[in-house]
Each structure stands twice: as C-alpha cells, then as structure tokens.
Design an enzyme around this catalytic site. Structure first.
Site, PDB file in Angstrom:
ATOM      1  N   SER A   1     -12.088  -4.109   7.748  1.00 44.21           N
ATOM      2  CA  SER A   1     -11.672  -5.023   8.823  1.00 44.21           C
ATOM      3  C   SER A   1     -10.245  -4.697   9.277  1.00 44.21           C
ATOM      4  CB  SER A   1     -11.802  -6.486   8.395  1.00 44.21           C
ATOM      5  OG  SER A   1     -10.836  -6.837   7.450  1.00 44.21           O
TER       6      SER A   1
ATOM      7  N   GLU B   1      -3.288 -10.263   8.116  1.00 46.80           N
ATOM      8  CA  GLU B   1      -3.223  -8.819   7.838  1.00 46.80           C
ATOM      9  C   GLU B   1      -3.506  -8.033   9.109  1.00 46.80           C
ATOM     10  OE1 GLU B   1      -5.466  -7.431   4.451  1.00 46.80           O
ATOM     11  OE2 GLU B   1      -5.119  -9.266   3.349  1.00 46.80           O
TER      12      GLU B   1
ATOM     13  N   HIS C   1      -1.042  -5.123   0.987  1.00 43.17           N
ATOM     14  CA  HIS C   1      -1.435  -5.759  -0.265  1.00 43.17           C
ATOM     15  C   HIS C   1      -1.546  -7.262  -0.019  1.00 43.17           C
ATOM     16  CE1 HIS C   1      -1.923  -6.350  -4.507  1.00 43.17           C
ATOM     17  NE2 HIS C   1      -1.008  -7.303  -4.469  1.00 43.17           N
TER      18      HIS C   1
ATOM     19  N   ARG D   1      -8.112  11.871 -12.076  1.00 41.67           N
ATOM     20  CA  ARG D   1      -7.477  11.372 -10.853  1.00 41.67           C
ATOM     21  C   ARG D   1      -6.748  12.479 -10.101  1.00 41.67           C
ATOM     22  NH1 ARG D   1      -7.633   5.880 -10.413  1.00 41.67           N
ATOM     23  NH2 ARG D   1      -7.864   4.745 -12.351  1.00 41.67           N
TER      24      ARG D   1
ATOM     25  N   GLU E   1       5.004   3.604  -7.737  1.00 41.22           N
ATOM     26  CA  GLU E   1       4.696   2.382  -8.474  1.00 41.22           C
ATOM     27  C   GLU E   1       3.619   1.591  -7.741  1.00 41.22           C
ATOM     28  OE1 GLU E   1       7.001  -1.697  -9.770  1.00 41.22           O
ATOM     29  OE2 GLU E   1       8.117  -0.082  -8.821  1.00 41.22           O
ATOM     30  N   LEU E   2       2.570   1.154  -8.436  1.00 47.12           N
ATOM     31  CA  LEU E   2       1.451   0.450  -7.805  1.00 47.12           C
ATOM     32  C   LEU E   2       1.931  -0.812  -7.088  1.00 47.12           C
ATOM     33  CD1 LEU E   2      -1.704   0.253  -7.501  1.00 47.12           C
ATOM     34  CD2 LEU E   2      -1.625  -1.237  -9.500  1.00 47.12           C
ATOM     35  N   ASP E   3       1.648  -0.908  -5.795  1.00 47.92           N
ATOM     36  CA  ASP E   3       2.049  -2.061  -4.970  1.00 47.92           C
ATOM     37  C   ASP E   3       3.556  -2.319  -5.063  1.00 47.92           C
ATOM     38  OD1 ASP E   3      -0.648  -2.421  -4.308  1.00 47.92           O
ATOM     39  OD2 ASP E   3      -0.982  -3.707  -6.049  1.00 47.92           O
TER      40      ASP E   3
ATOM     41  N   MET F   1      -9.390   1.581  -2.605  1.00 45.65           N
ATOM     42  CA  MET F   1      -9.354   1.001  -3.953  1.00 45.65           C
ATOM     43  C   MET F   1      -9.257   2.058  -5.051  1.00 45.65           C
ATOM     44  SD  MET F   1      -9.260  -2.100  -3.127  1.00 45.65           S
ATOM     45  CE  MET F   1      -9.561  -3.015  -4.636  1.00 45.65           C
ATOM     46  N   ARG F   2      -8.362   2.997  -4.885  1.00 41.63           N
ATOM     47  CA  ARG F   2      -8.098   3.974  -5.936  1.00 41.63           C
ATOM     48  C   ARG F   2      -6.614   3.979  -6.254  1.00 41.63           C
ATOM     49  NH1 ARG F   2     -11.877   5.122  -8.887  1.00 41.63           N
ATOM     50  NH2 ARG F   2     -10.799   7.006  -9.590  1.00 41.63           N
TER      51      ARG F   2
END
Ligand code: GRF
Length: 220
Positions: free
Chosen positions: A14, A175, A110, A66, A144-146, A91-92
């Site tokens: 979306s 969003e 996020h 990965r 760093e994640l998010d 989503m990885r």
C-alpha cells in the site's frame, strides 16, 4: 526525467501504491524504475505490473545466508541505477553487504514513533504501554535495525479500545502521506544524510525528524 527510485517490498504494497499515485502528479520529482520483492506472491508486484513498472523477484530462501542474498539484491538494485532506494514493507533484515553501498540514499518507513518500538508488533506494544499516541517514522537506513536518522514522523491518537489493527489502519493512512513526501524532498535535492543526521534544506532535523501535522496532532 525525475530521480530514479527502486522500491523493495514483501507484501501488500500500500505504501508502494502511494508512490505510484504520487509519481503521476505533475510536480513529482521522482519516477519508479523498478519494484523488487523477496516474495513471489506479494500483491505489491501486481500493483507494479498494473502501473507498467519493471518488477523482479529474488527468493531469499534460495540463498545459504543473509550476505549472499544481500549481494544478489544489491546487484539487482544497482542494475536499475537508482538515485534512491525505498524500503516499503520489505521484511528482511539487511546486512552491511546491502546497506553499505546505498547508505545516504536509502529510506525506510517504520510503524512507530522512533526511537520507541524498533522491531515488530509496534502497535500492540504502544497500546500495551498505555501510550497516548502512535505513529510512523521515515528514516535513513543505517546498519542498526530501524535505527537510522529520522526524516519525518506522523502521529495519531490512540483511542480507548483500539485494537492493533484499528491503529495500524489509521497509522497507514499517515504513512501514505509522509513517505512520498520524504522521497519528494530527496528527489528535489533538499534532503540528505549529513555526518550528524538528516538535513533538510541544509538544516539539521530534530532527533525525531519533521513533525508532520495530522488532523488530531494539535499542531497548526
Ligand atoms: C507498513 O506498516 C510499514 O510501516 C511497515 O510495513 C508495512 C508495509 O505495508 N514497514 P504495505 O505493504 O506498504 O501496505
């Protein structure tokens, strides 16, 4: 010709649709060069095809780790020579193999008011904590994640008896507003990643990014 964007997705898309719609606007400074998914059945791929945008599918399960998936993804994305890479529900978890080459030219969205709630189940966590507001943050992607520097943040009030799904729907509407806006700034050359964080028109942004004014935000 506008700035070239490659969008990475895993699901419904979306947010991708918001980019597709924005790109049709007369003053839009970007164009979508390709949409790449790690899931073959992601509905976002269908949205891209309908809009006549090139698509690619790279199945992460075909790679031993990965890093090797990220190397393939990196080469695929680089093949489209993007000015900006947009993670839209991708989503990885990404390793430096992918993040490094696109640092400063990659954004993520996020669904929380970062630095609160990196990771998953953000809306339920906000409800469980008794927070009054929830929201979404567009940020530059770092290792760093998010955790990369925020660009813009939109918040909505959490209502009594809100389920995580109720909240997710209202946040998603925001969003769809803030993400193409951040990309427009980048495409116009107004937004960039500096040494200390995100800069808009040469000015350092606040630690949580620009506060986007929503109907219930109490801001002018
Ligand atoms: C959104 O909630 C976004 O914040 C998160 O993943 C979801 C993607 O939704 N990163 P969609 O695929 O754009 O509809």
């Amino acid at each position: 010709m506008g700035a070239r964007i490659v969008v990475l997705i895993s699901g419904s898309g979306s947010n991708l649709q918001a980019f597709i719609d924005a790109a049709e606007g007369p003053d839009c400074a970007f164009e979508i060069s390709a949409v790449i998914s790690n899931k073959a059945d992601a509905f976002g791929l269908e949205r891209a095809r309908r809009a006549g945008i090139a698509t690619a599918h790279i199945d992460h399960r075909q790679f031993p780790d990965r890093e090797s998936f990220d190397a393939e993804l990196r080469d695929c994305v680089a093949g489209f020579s993007p000015d900006l890479v947009i993670l839209a529900g991708f989503m990885r978890i990404l390793t430096p193999v992918f993040v490094g080459p696109f640092e400063g030219k990659m954004l993520n969205i996020h669904p929380s008011l970062l630095p609160k709630y990196p990771g998953l189940n953000t809306h339920q966590r906000a409800i469980d904590a008794g927070d009054q507001r929830a929201g979404a943050t567009v940020h530059f992607v770092s290792q760093e994640l998010d955790g990369g520097p925020p660009v813009i943040q939109a918040s909505v009030a959490i209502k009594e008896n809100d389920s995580a799904d109720d909240l997710a729907k209202r946040v998603l509407e925001q969003e769809h507003r803030i993400y193409p806006l951040a990309a427009q700034w980048f495409a116009e050359g107004r937004l960039r990643l500096g040494e200390q964080g995100a800069l808009l028109d040469g000015e350092a942004l606040p630690a949580t990014g620009v506060a986007y004014s929503t109907a219930d935000s109490g801001q002018p």
